[in-house]
Design an enzyme around this catalytic site. Structure first.
Site, short mmCIF file in Angstrom:
data_model
loop_
_atom_site.label_atom_id
_atom_site.label_comp_id
_atom_site.label_asym_id
_atom_site.label_seq_id
_atom_site.Cartn_x
_atom_site.Cartn_y
_atom_site.Cartn_z
NE ARG A 65 -8.58 0.12 2.28
CZ ARG A 65 -9.17 -0.17 3.84
NH1 ARG A 65 -8.21 0.34 4.47
NH2 ARG A 65 -9.77 -1.01 4.01
CE1 TYR A 81 -2.99 9.00 7.43
CE2 TYR A 81 -3.88 7.66 6.95
CZ TYR A 81 -3.63 8.34 7.50
OH TYR A 81 -3.91 7.48 8.65
N GLY A 122 -9.77 -6.09 8.80
CA GLY A 122 -8.88 -5.36 8.98
C GLY A 122 -8.83 -6.68 10.42
CD GLN A 130 -2.77 1.27 2.29
OE1 GLN A 130 -2.13 1.06 3.75
NE2 GLN A 130 -3.65 1.20 1.84
C1 LIG Z 1 -3.74 -0.66 14.11
C2 LIG Z 1 -5.32 -0.47 12.63
C3 LIG Z 1 -4.64 0.15 11.48
C4 LIG Z 1 -4.71 0.33 10.48
N1 LIG Z 1 -4.27 1.30 9.15
C5 LIG Z 1 -4.72 1.40 8.27
C6 LIG Z 1 -2.95 1.88 6.80
O1 LIG Z 1 -2.12 1.85 6.87
N2 LIG Z 1 -3.59 2.05 5.46
C7 LIG Z 1 -5.15 2.05 5.59
O2 LIG Z 1 -5.89 2.37 4.32
N3 LIG Z 1 -5.88 1.05 6.26
C8 LIG Z 1 -5.45 1.16 7.81
N4 LIG Z 1 -6.59 0.59 9.23
C9 LIG Z 1 -7.87 0.51 8.24
C10 LIG Z 1 -8.38 -0.59 8.12
O3 LIG Z 1 -7.66 -0.95 6.99
C11 LIG Z 1 -9.56 -0.99 8.12
O4 LIG Z 1 -10.82 -0.25 6.97
C12 LIG Z 1 -10.76 -1.00 9.13
O5 LIG Z 1 -10.17 -1.46 10.42
C13 LIG Z 1 -12.29 -1.13 8.47
O6 LIG Z 1 -11.74 -2.88 8.59
P1 LIG Z 1 -12.28 -4.19 9.87
O7 LIG Z 1 -13.17 -3.69 10.53
O8 LIG Z 1 -12.08 -5.46 9.17
O9 LIG Z 1 -11.23 -4.05 10.85
C14 LIG Z 1 -6.02 0.43 9.84
C15 LIG Z 1 -6.82 -0.26 11.46
C16 LIG Z 1 -6.24 -0.79 12.05
C17 LIG Z 1 -7.48 -1.87 12.95
#
Ligand SMILES: Cc1cc2nc3c(=O)[nH]c(=O)nc-3n(C[C@H](O)[C@H](O)[C@H](O)COP(=O)(O)O)c2cc1C
Length: 362
Positions: free
Chosen positions: A230, A183, A320, A102
């Site tokens: 994304r 971002y 995630g 990414q």
């Molecule tokens: C610890 C953590 C770090 C994350 N870092 C990023 C990231 O680097 N890039 C990104 O696009 N989204 C990031 N996210 C968002 C996740 O990709 C995702 O959109 C979010 O957790 C919701 O999905 P989920 O309900 O399946 O966890 C992060 C989420 C968490 C929990």
């Protein structure tokens, strides 16, 4: 009991990349990179443990020093960073997985301490993000960034190209452009954060131009079948507004279609878990204008993910937190097994604990 008929578990091709199933590891920053923003050796273990997902997307990975906004996050703009990632991609491939990097530039969501020569973070316009930066000494409000000169924008597009070339050298299967979560790319897309009067601001077409130029630069290196974007268009906080998300997502989907990229990855949570209610459903808008793979993410569990695939709303689902805490998530979904709970205090920073020590099914 195994549920072999789940569409989630069927093979698929994302762009030019064949994948074993439709379960994607969502990109997640884990803040465990070492000196020089090089991924830690343990990071290879972390991703290889999750290689049974059809496609893994790495944590946000900076395209330049200017793109850094957090401590201990990896980059892919130096030779040492490329060498670090090579260990990760080799481990994932040895375990039978596929992995995209990414590519990330945080724009205004940074602090002078992270910037080359301690300068101001850059953004489309001199407007501060209304949230706090997380630092070693606690939360700090983001400052007002420096608005980029028109002539500087080509340099940032070239930084994405350089990082994309490095990602290829590091052995990735493709790259995802981080256009979500406020971002830099997202800052250009939304009229709440982009008030430019040059060709990169104003109309929807102008606000999508920066993303479009980056897509073209990265596709020139990888070919369209190895590039995804994304997005997270619904409003998620006060400074991340857009006056017409449907018009914006329409223009982005049309640009993605024109470039024939592999996928669009949209954060549009199920059941309004993360964003305000009443937001327009954007997945159908993307479907209407873009015919590549659509990956959805946000609060999905096995059953809701399967329902989205069965309904044709998405082609694959990114998980995630559930995947972070369950390295064998596809096997658990297949078995209808219970999931490990996440250790929320170990998401960012630290070592193996809460990173590579989550148990798999016996
Ligand atoms: C610890 C953590 C770090 C994350 N870092 C990023 C990231 O680097 N890039 C990104 O696009 N989204 C990031 N996210 C968002 C996740 O990709 C995702 O959109 C979010 O957790 C919701 O999905 P989920 O309900 O399946 O966890 C992060 C989420 C968490 C929990």
């Amino acid at each position: 009991m195994t549920q072999p008929t789940l569409k989630l578990l069927t093979p698929f091709t994302i762009g030019d990349v064949p994948v074993a199933n439709r379960i994607v590891l969502a990109p997640m920053t884990r803040s465990r990179a070492g000196e020089g923003n090089v991924v830690a050796p343990l990071t290879a273990t972390y991703y290889a443990q999750r290689a049974s997902g059809g496609l893994l997307i790495t944590e946000g990975t900076q395209v330049s020093q200017e793109g850094v906004g957090y401590p201990a996050t990896p980059g892919v703009h130096t030779d040492a960073q490329v060498a670090g990632w090579r260990v990760v991609t080799d481990a994932v491939h040895a375990a039978g997985g596929k992995i995209f990097a990414q590519l990330w530039h945080v724009g205004r969501m940074s602090l002078p301490a992270f910037q080359p020569n301690g300068g101001l973070p850059v953004a489309p316009s001199a407007l501060a993000d209304q949230s706090n930066a997380f630092t070693a000494t606690g939360p700090v409000p983001y400052g007002v960034p420096r608005a980029l000169e028109t002539a500087e924008i080509a340099r940032i597009v070239a930084d994405f190209g350089h990082a994309a070339r490095n990602a290829k050298a590091a052995g990735f299967d493709g790259v995802e452009l981080h256009g979500a979560n406020g971002y830099l790319i997202d800052q250009f897309l939304r009229d709440g954060s982009n008030q430019r009067t040059d060709q990169y601001g104003g109309s929807v077409a102008n606000r999508v131009r920066f993303l479009g130029e980056i897509i073209d630069a990265v596709v020139a290196i990888w070919g369209p079948g190895h590039v995804g974007i994304r997005l997270s268009l619904p409003v998620s906080r006060p400074s991340l507004t857009d006056s017409d998300p449907v018009a914006l997502v329409t223009a982005i989907a049309q640009r993605a279609e024109q470039a024939h990229i592999a996928y669009v990855h949209m954060i549009q949570p199920v059941a309004g878990v993360m964003f305000a209610a009443g937001q327009p459903q954007l997945a159908p808008v993307i479907r209407k204008h873009y015919h590549g793979a659509l990956i959805l993410n946000g609060g999905y569990a096995g059953d809701t993910a399967e329902a989205a695939l069965q309904a044709g709303t998405a082609d694959a689902i990114a998980f995630g937190v559930p995947f972070l805490a369950n390295p064998d998530l596809p096997a658990r979904i297949a078995a209808g097994a219970a999931l490990n709970p996440p250790q929320y205090d170990k998401l960012y920073g630290g070592g193996a604990e809460g990173y590579t020590d989550y148990p798999t099914l016996p």
